[in-house]
Motif scaffolding. Structure first.
Motif, short mmCIF file in Angstrom:
data_model
loop_
_atom_site.label_atom_id
_atom_site.label_comp_id
_atom_site.label_asym_id
_atom_site.label_seq_id
_atom_site.Cartn_x
_atom_site.Cartn_y
_atom_site.Cartn_z
N UNK A 122 0.84 -1.20 0.00
CA UNK A 122 0.00 0.00 0.00
C UNK A 122 0.87 1.24 0.00
N UNK A 123 0.55 2.16 -0.89
CA UNK A 123 1.26 3.42 -0.95
C UNK A 123 0.32 4.54 -0.56
N UNK A 124 0.88 5.54 0.06
CA UNK A 124 0.11 6.77 0.26
C UNK A 124 1.05 7.96 0.36
N UNK A 125 0.61 9.09 -0.14
CA UNK A 125 -0.70 9.28 -0.77
C UNK A 125 -0.70 8.74 -2.20
N UNK A 126 -1.87 8.63 -2.80
CA UNK A 126 -1.97 8.20 -4.19
C UNK A 126 -1.76 9.38 -5.14
N UNK A 127 -2.12 10.55 -4.68
CA UNK A 127 -1.94 11.77 -5.47
C UNK A 127 -1.26 12.81 -4.58
N UNK A 128 -0.30 13.50 -5.15
CA UNK A 128 0.45 14.49 -4.38
C UNK A 128 0.77 15.67 -5.27
N UNK A 164 9.51 22.63 -1.94
CA UNK A 164 8.99 22.01 -0.72
C UNK A 164 9.49 20.58 -0.57
N UNK A 165 9.35 20.06 0.66
CA UNK A 165 9.73 18.69 0.97
C UNK A 165 8.48 17.86 1.21
N UNK A 166 8.56 16.57 0.89
CA UNK A 166 7.44 15.68 1.20
C UNK A 166 7.93 14.24 1.22
N UNK A 167 7.10 13.36 1.82
CA UNK A 167 7.44 11.95 1.93
C UNK A 167 6.31 11.08 1.42
N UNK A 168 6.68 10.08 0.63
CA UNK A 168 5.74 9.05 0.17
C UNK A 168 5.99 7.80 0.99
N UNK A 169 4.91 7.14 1.41
CA UNK A 169 5.02 5.98 2.29
C UNK A 169 4.60 4.71 1.55
N UNK A 170 5.29 3.63 1.88
CA UNK A 170 4.99 2.33 1.29
C UNK A 170 4.96 1.30 2.41
#
Lengths: 117, 109
Positions: free
Chosen positions: B5-11, B17-23
């Motif tokens: 499962x990944x989130x978010x699906x849309x970013x 800016x900085x951001x993190x995708x989770x798996x």
């Protein structure tokens, strides 16, 4: 070195027809895997072949079959095509079959886009 | 059955800016992969993570793996427009590879 190659790049078929997709792995790679990627989704595993033997099969009907040749190239066959088979079909090659001895980094080909009308 | 499962699906991000995708994944595995896919293109390998605590960095992307938590992260630092793409994580299952649904990243000026 050439990467993974696939043919054809695009294909249009009608329901009920049969299709054969082809894949040539990177030189030195003995494993080929096939994936189906429906638009907007992640790839779904169909088959893995290593040294001409089937090593894994995903949750696909028997209409899907594949084989690997002595030169490690591979064919994916789909019979009795349905509208839902429309997708990008990706082939990936790797050096090994994975798991126990080494990691299974896969390198993907450009894909074959299949449209079923 | 192995689920990824990944989130978010849309970013949608602003440049800089900085951001993190989770798996997250559901069963034990010590091999996790990150791929990038541009529209209409195939998958490009970004990172291979082979052990607990593995961290790899390439440019503005950094990936890490926590096998105990069954979690991998893909961190984006100071995003630029060229990073716009769909990012997939994938986990080695038993003779197959399971992919997440993907995170579609759009970086806006």
């Amino acid at each position: 070195d050439a990467g993974v190659t696939q043919s054809p790049t695009h294909l249009i078929k009608t329901r009920g027809q049969h299709v054969t997709l082809r894949c040539s792995p990177i030189s030195g790679h003995k494993s080929v895997s096939w994936y189906q990627q429906v638009l907007g989704q992640g790839p779904q595993f169909i088959f893995q072949y290593y040294e001409k033997e089937e090593r894994g099969r995903g949750n696909f009907p028997d209409r899907f079959s594949a084989r690997q040749f002595p030169n490690y190239s591979s064919e994916l066959n789909v019979n009795a095509l349905l509208l839902g088979d429309s997708a990008l079909y990706l082939c990936a090659s790797s050096r090994s079959s994975g798991r126990m001895d080494s990691y299974n980094e896969q390198f993907f080909g450009p894909g074959t886009r299949l449209t079923v009308l | 059955e192995l689920k990824v499962e990944q989130n978010p699906l849309f970013l949608s991000m602003q440049e800089g800016k900085n951001y993190t995708i989770y798996c997250n994944y559901s069963t034990t595995s010590d091999r996790l992969y990150w791929y990038r896919q541009d529209p209409g293109k195939s998958l490009e390998s970004l990172f291979v993570l082979l052990s607990n605590g593995a961290v790899k960095q390439e440019g503005r992307l950094m990936a890490s793996l926590d096998t105990k938590a069954r979690l991998s992260t893909l961190h984006i630092t100071a995003a630029v427009h060229d990073l716009s793409a769909t990012y997939f994580c994938a986990v080695d299952g038993h003779n197959d590879m399971r992919f997440g649904a993907g995170t579609r990243l759009t970086v806006k000026p």
